[in-house]
Design an enzyme around this catalytic site. Structure first.
Site, PDB file in Angstrom:
ATOM      1  N   GLY A 135     -44.057  -2.900  72.127  1.00  0.00           N
ATOM      2  CA  GLY A 135     -43.172  -2.926  73.299  1.00  0.00           C
ATOM      3  C   GLY A 135     -41.701  -2.840  72.948  1.00  0.00           C
ATOM      4  O   GLY A 135     -41.237  -1.838  72.405  1.00  0.00           O
ATOM      5  N   ILE A 137     -39.924  -4.415  70.705  1.00  0.00           N
ATOM      6  CA  ILE A 137     -39.496  -4.627  69.313  1.00  0.00           C
ATOM      7  C   ILE A 137     -39.259  -3.268  68.651  1.00  0.00           C
ATOM      8  O   ILE A 137     -40.157  -2.417  68.661  1.00  0.00           O
ATOM      9  CB  ILE A 137     -40.565  -5.395  68.500  1.00  0.00           C
ATOM     10  CG1 ILE A 137     -40.878  -6.749  69.134  1.00  0.00           C
ATOM     11  CG2 ILE A 137     -40.131  -5.569  67.051  1.00  0.00           C
ATOM     12  CD1 ILE A 137     -42.001  -7.516  68.428  1.00  0.00           C
ATOM     13  N   LYS A 206     -52.270   0.709  67.396  1.00  0.00           N
ATOM     14  CA  LYS A 206     -50.877   0.471  66.993  1.00  0.00           C
ATOM     15  C   LYS A 206     -50.777   0.276  65.481  1.00  0.00           C
ATOM     16  O   LYS A 206     -49.839   0.776  64.842  1.00  0.00           O
ATOM     17  CB  LYS A 206     -50.338  -0.762  67.724  1.00  0.00           C
ATOM     18  CG  LYS A 206     -50.144  -0.531  69.219  1.00  0.00           C
ATOM     19  CD  LYS A 206     -49.920  -1.850  69.943  1.00  0.00           C
ATOM     20  CE  LYS A 206     -49.647  -1.643  71.416  1.00  0.00           C
ATOM     21  NZ  LYS A 206     -49.726  -2.904  72.192  1.00  0.00           N
TER      22      LYS A 206
HETATM   23  P1  NAP Z   1     -49.799   2.430  84.696  1.00  0.00           P
HETATM   24  O1  NAP Z   1     -49.081   1.305  85.331  1.00  0.00           O
HETATM   25  O2  NAP Z   1     -51.255   2.575  84.904  1.00  0.00           O
HETATM   26  O3  NAP Z   1     -49.043   3.784  85.146  1.00  0.00           O
HETATM   27  C1  NAP Z   1     -49.538   5.044  84.839  1.00  0.00           C
HETATM   28  C2  NAP Z   1     -48.798   6.068  85.686  1.00  0.00           C
HETATM   29  O4  NAP Z   1     -49.325   7.361  85.399  1.00  0.00           O
HETATM   30  C3  NAP Z   1     -48.951   5.851  87.188  1.00  0.00           C
HETATM   31  O5  NAP Z   1     -47.721   6.067  87.832  1.00  0.00           O
HETATM   32  C4  NAP Z   1     -49.957   6.937  87.601  1.00  0.00           C
HETATM   33  O6  NAP Z   1     -49.748   7.417  88.915  1.00  0.00           O
HETATM   34  C5  NAP Z   1     -49.607   8.028  86.629  1.00  0.00           C
HETATM   35  N1  NAP Z   1     -50.727   8.933  86.415  1.00  0.00           N
HETATM   36  C6  NAP Z   1     -51.970   8.634  85.960  1.00  0.00           C
HETATM   37  N2  NAP Z   1     -52.725   9.746  85.913  1.00  0.00           N
HETATM   38  C7  NAP Z   1     -51.955  10.761  86.361  1.00  0.00           C
HETATM   39  C8  NAP Z   1     -52.157  12.136  86.584  1.00  0.00           C
HETATM   40  N3  NAP Z   1     -53.344  12.695  86.324  1.00  0.00           N
HETATM   41  N4  NAP Z   1     -51.125  12.884  87.048  1.00  0.00           N
HETATM   42  C9  NAP Z   1     -49.922  12.323  87.331  1.00  0.00           C
HETATM   43  N5  NAP Z   1     -49.666  11.005  87.138  1.00  0.00           N
HETATM   44  C10 NAP Z   1     -50.670  10.237  86.680  1.00  0.00           C
HETATM   45  O7  NAP Z   1     -49.565   2.402  83.124  1.00  0.00           O
HETATM   46  P2  NAP Z   1     -48.368   1.730  82.318  1.00  0.00           P
HETATM   47  O8  NAP Z   1     -48.679   0.300  82.104  1.00  0.00           O
HETATM   48  O9  NAP Z   1     -47.086   2.115  82.907  1.00  0.00           O
HETATM   49  O10 NAP Z   1     -48.580   2.429  80.892  1.00  0.00           O
HETATM   50  C11 NAP Z   1     -48.199   3.759  80.668  1.00  0.00           C
HETATM   51  C12 NAP Z   1     -48.324   4.054  79.168  1.00  0.00           C
HETATM   52  O11 NAP Z   1     -47.471   3.161  78.461  1.00  0.00           O
HETATM   53  C13 NAP Z   1     -49.734   3.809  78.619  1.00  0.00           C
HETATM   54  O12 NAP Z   1     -49.986   4.741  77.620  1.00  0.00           O
HETATM   55  C14 NAP Z   1     -49.635   2.399  78.008  1.00  0.00           C
HETATM   56  O13 NAP Z   1     -50.536   2.215  76.942  1.00  0.00           O
HETATM   57  C15 NAP Z   1     -48.217   2.408  77.509  1.00  0.00           C
HETATM   58  N6  NAP Z   1     -47.601   1.101  77.375  1.00  0.00           N
HETATM   59  C16 NAP Z   1     -47.681   0.198  78.388  1.00  0.00           C
HETATM   60  C17 NAP Z   1     -47.029  -1.021  78.266  1.00  0.00           C
HETATM   61  C18 NAP Z   1     -47.075  -2.056  79.345  1.00  0.00           C
HETATM   62  O14 NAP Z   1     -46.617  -3.182  79.101  1.00  0.00           O
HETATM   63  N7  NAP Z   1     -47.607  -1.757  80.515  1.00  0.00           N
HETATM   64  C19 NAP Z   1     -46.305  -1.316  77.099  1.00  0.00           C
HETATM   65  C20 NAP Z   1     -46.245  -0.363  76.081  1.00  0.00           C
HETATM   66  C21 NAP Z   1     -46.900   0.839  76.235  1.00  0.00           C
HETATM   67  P3  NAP Z   1     -49.969   6.458  90.200  1.00  0.00           P
HETATM   68  O15 NAP Z   1     -48.870   5.433  90.113  1.00  0.00           O
HETATM   69  O16 NAP Z   1     -49.811   7.347  91.362  1.00  0.00           O
HETATM   70  O17 NAP Z   1     -51.328   5.856  90.042  1.00  0.00           O
HETATM   71  N1  HSE Z   2     -51.506  -3.410  76.902  1.00  0.00           N
HETATM   72  C1  HSE Z   2     -50.526  -3.508  75.873  1.00  0.00           C
HETATM   73  C2  HSE Z   2     -50.400  -4.946  75.440  1.00  0.00           C
HETATM   74  C3  HSE Z   2     -49.218  -2.991  76.367  1.00  0.00           C
HETATM   75  O1  HSE Z   2     -50.889  -5.833  76.131  1.00  0.00           O
HETATM   76  O2  HSE Z   2     -49.818  -5.191  74.384  1.00  0.00           O
HETATM   77  C4  HSE Z   2     -48.193  -2.851  75.279  1.00  0.00           C
HETATM   78  O3  HSE Z   2     -48.529  -1.814  74.407  1.00  0.00           O
END
Ligand code: NAP
Ligand code: HSE
Length: 430
Positions: A135, A137, A206
Site C-alpha cells: 500500500g 509504504i 507481493k
Molecule cells: P474495487 O474497489 O473492486 O474497484 C475496482 C474498480 O474497477 C471498480 O470501480 C469497478 O467498477 C472497476 N471495474 C471492474 N471491472 C471492470 C471492467 N470490466 N470495466 C471497467 N471497470 C471495471 O477494487 P480496489 O480495492 O480499488 O482495487 C483495485 C486494484 O488495486 C486491485 O488490483 C487491488 O488488488 C489493488 N489494491 C487495492 C488496495 C486496497 O486497499 N483496496 C490496496 C493496494 C492495491 P464499478 O465501480 O463500476 O464496479
Molecule cells: N487486499 C490487500 C490487503 C490490499 O489487504 O493488503 C492491499 O494490497
C-alpha cells in the site's frame, strides 16, 4: 502556466476513488511536484449507475477503456481494475496505444508481469507499480532505487492488511473471524475476492514482486510455499499469548545457497518485536542489505488514501520522467529464468496437536519428533475442558529445518492418539 497532463483513471473503486480525491484535494501541491497540473480527463467503471464517493462529470465517465486508450490527449493511465481479465487486455491496449501505465494490481503483475513489461518495452512506455506492494509504504522505490547499492540478503514482512487486521482484532478483543473479515471488506482493505487475502495468495504475489526487485530473478508465485489463516483460531492465539508471542502472516524470502528460501504463512512473532507490534491494516517490511544493514518500513498497507498516496506518487514520477528511468535501468521483470525456490529456513516451531488424554501419549509423540532429530524446548497441556477425552497439546521445538518438521508432522498425524490435523507454525524471536 504549464499545460496540464491529462490522465485516465481505469477503475473507480476504493483505490481509483482515492486517486481522484488526492488529485483534487492536493492539486496545487501536486502541480508543484509534477511541474504542471494533473487532471483526470476520463474515468472508466463497470457500472455507471453505482453511487461514487467522489464526483466525476458524466461526460468524463464511461465503461469502455478505449475512451482512454484512443484519446490522444491522455498520456498516463492509472489501471485500477483488479483481477486478471479484463485487466490484462486493458493494460496491453493502453500500452500499445502509447499510454504510460501506473497500477496497483499485484495479481496481474505476479501472473503476467513478464508479458506486460515486454509489451511496455516494445511500445517505449513504462509501468510503475509502487501501490501493488504494501500500500502506502514506498518499498518498491526503496528496493529498486534507494537500496540499489546493496546486495539484498533477505526480505521479511507483513504484506496483507486484511489478514493482519483480522488477526489483531481476533487477538485484541476476541472478535470472530467472519465478523472482522466483513469489517475489513467494508473498510476497503480486502480484495474483491477476499479468499486471496486470507489464503495467503495476495501476500505471496507481493513477495514474488519484491523478490524480483531484490534478487533479480523471476519467481512464479505459485512455487512459493503458502499457508493461509484457516488454521488460526482463538485457542491457538491464546497459547501464543501464554508463550509470549503474537500470530502474524509473515512473508519471508532470503538467499540460501543456490535457491531462494521463501514462504508465506502464519508465524509466531515474539511480543515487543516490530512485526508483533504491526497491527490492524498496517504492513511492515524489513530488508537486510549488505551495505546498509537491516532496515524496517512500517505503514498502512491497504485502504483508499494510503494506496492512493502510492498511485499518485507514481503518476507524478511518470509525468516528470522518473518512472521511465527506473523502468529502463532496473530492467524490471525482464528475467526469464525462474529462480529455484526452497521452503522456509530453520527456526523453532510451535505444534498444536489434539490428542487423547491418556498415559504414554506424550512419550510416543516426542519419540516421533526425536526420530527426525527435533528437540523439544517446552510443552503445554491444560486440563481438558468439561471432561473431554481430547486435549490440546502444544509443543515448542528448538530450531530445526522446514523439511524435518514437515516430515515429523506427517508422522505425528498418523499416530492413533492424534485426533485432528496438527497445526505447525514457525517461530521468530527477533
Ligand atoms: P474495487 O474497489 O473492486 O474497484 C475496482 C474498480 O474497477 C471498480 O470501480 C469497478 O467498477 C472497476 N471495474 C471492474 N471491472 C471492470 C471492467 N470490466 N470495466 C471497467 N471497470 C471495471 O477494487 P480496489 O480495492 O480499488 O482495487 C483495485 C486494484 O488495486 C486491485 O488490483 C487491488 O488488488 C489493488 N489494491 C487495492 C488496495 C486496497 O486497499 N483496496 C490496496 C493496494 C492495491 P464499478 O465501480 O463500476 O464496479
Ligand atoms: N487486499 C490487500 C490487503 C490490499 O489487504 O493488503 C492491499 O494490497
Amino acid at each position: 502556466m504549464a499545460e496540464p497532463i491529462r490522465i485516465g483513471v481505469v477503475g473507480m473503486g476504493t483505490v481509483g476513488s482515492g486517486v481522484v480525491r488526492v488529485l483534487e484535494q492536493s492539486a496545487s501541491h501536486i502541480e508543484r511536484q509534477a511541474g504542471r497540473p494533473i487532471v483526470v480527463e476520463h474515468a472508466v467503471v463497470r457500472d455507471l449507475g453505482k453511487s461514487r464517493s467522489v464526483a466525476v462529470a458524466p461526460e468524463r465517465l464511461g465503461t469502455d477503456v478505449v475512451a482512454v486508450s484512443d484519446n490522444p490527449a491522455i498520456s498516463v493511465a492509472a489501471m485500477l481494475v483488479g483481477g486478471l481479465e479484463p485487466a490484462r487486455t486493458m493494460t496491453i491496449d493502453l500500452l500499445r496505444k502509447g499510454k504510460d501505465v501506473v497500477t496497483a494490481n499485484k495479481a496481474l503483475l505476479a501472473e503476467h508481469g513478464p508479458e506486460l513489461f515486454e509489451v511496455a518495452r516494445e511500445a517505449g512506455r513504462s509501468i510503475a507499480f509502487e501501490a501493488a506492494v504494501a500500500g502506502g509504504i514506498p518499498i518498491v522505490a526503496a528496493i529498486a532505487e534507494c537500496l540499489a547499492a546493496n546486495r539484498i540478503e533477505s526480505i521479511r514482512g507483513i504484506l496483507n492488511g486484511t489478514s493482519n487486521f483480522i488477526l489483531t482484532r481476533m487477538e485484541e478483543d476476541g472478535s470472530n473471524y467472519a465478523d472482522v473479515l466483513a469489517i475489513a471488506q467494508a473498510e476497503g482493505y480486502a480484495e474483491a475476492d477476499p479468499t486471496m487475502d486470507v489464503d495467503g495468495t495476495d501476500a505471496t504475489q507481493k513477495l514474488a514482486l519484491l523478490a524480483h526487485l531484490a534478487f533479480g530473478v523471476w519467481v512464479p508465485w505459485k512455487q512459493i510455499p503458502r499457508v493461509g489463516l484457516e488454521t488460526i483460531d482463538q485457542e491457538l492465539l491464546k497459547f501464543a499469548d501464554e508463550l509470549g508471542y503474537r500470530v502474524r502472516v509473515v512473508a519471508d524470502a532470503s538467499r540460501a545457497d543456490v535457491t531462494l528460501a521463501m514462504r508465506v504463512g502464519p508465524t509466531l512473532v515474539r511480543k515487543g518485536t516490530p512485526l508483533a507490534e504491526t497491527r490492524g491494516a498496517f504492513n511492515a517490511v524489513s530488508v537486510v542489505g549488505d551495505a546498509v544493514g537491516p532496515m524496517f518500513f512500517h505503514g498502512l498497507g491497504a485502504g483508499e488514501m494510503p494506496t492512493a498516496s502510492a498511485v499518485v506518487a507514481d503518476i507524478i514520477d511518470t509525468v516528470v520522467g522518473r518512472a521511465a528511468i527506473t523502468f529502463r535501468t532496473t530492467g524490471v521483470l525482464a528475467a526469464e529464468n525462474p529462480a529455484p525456490v526452497s521452503g522456509g529456513g530453520s527456526s523453532p516451531y510451535l505444534l498444536r496437536l489434539q490428542v487423547t488424554d491418556q498415559p504414554g501419549v506424550l512419550a510416543e509423540l516426542t519419540g516421533v519428533l526425536g526420530r527426525e532429530g527435533i528437540s523439544i524446548a517446552s510443552v503445554i497441556q491444560h486440563q481438558p475442558a468439561g471432561g473431554s477425552a481430547t486435549v490440546p497439546l502444544v509443543i515448542m521445538t528448538h530450531s530445526c529445518g522446514a523439511a524435518a518438521i514437515e516430515r515429523a508432522v506427517t508422522a505425528v498425524d498418523r499416530q492413533a492418539s492424534v485426533q485432528a490435523t496438527t497445526t505447525c507454525l514457525p517461530v521468530l524471536d527477533d
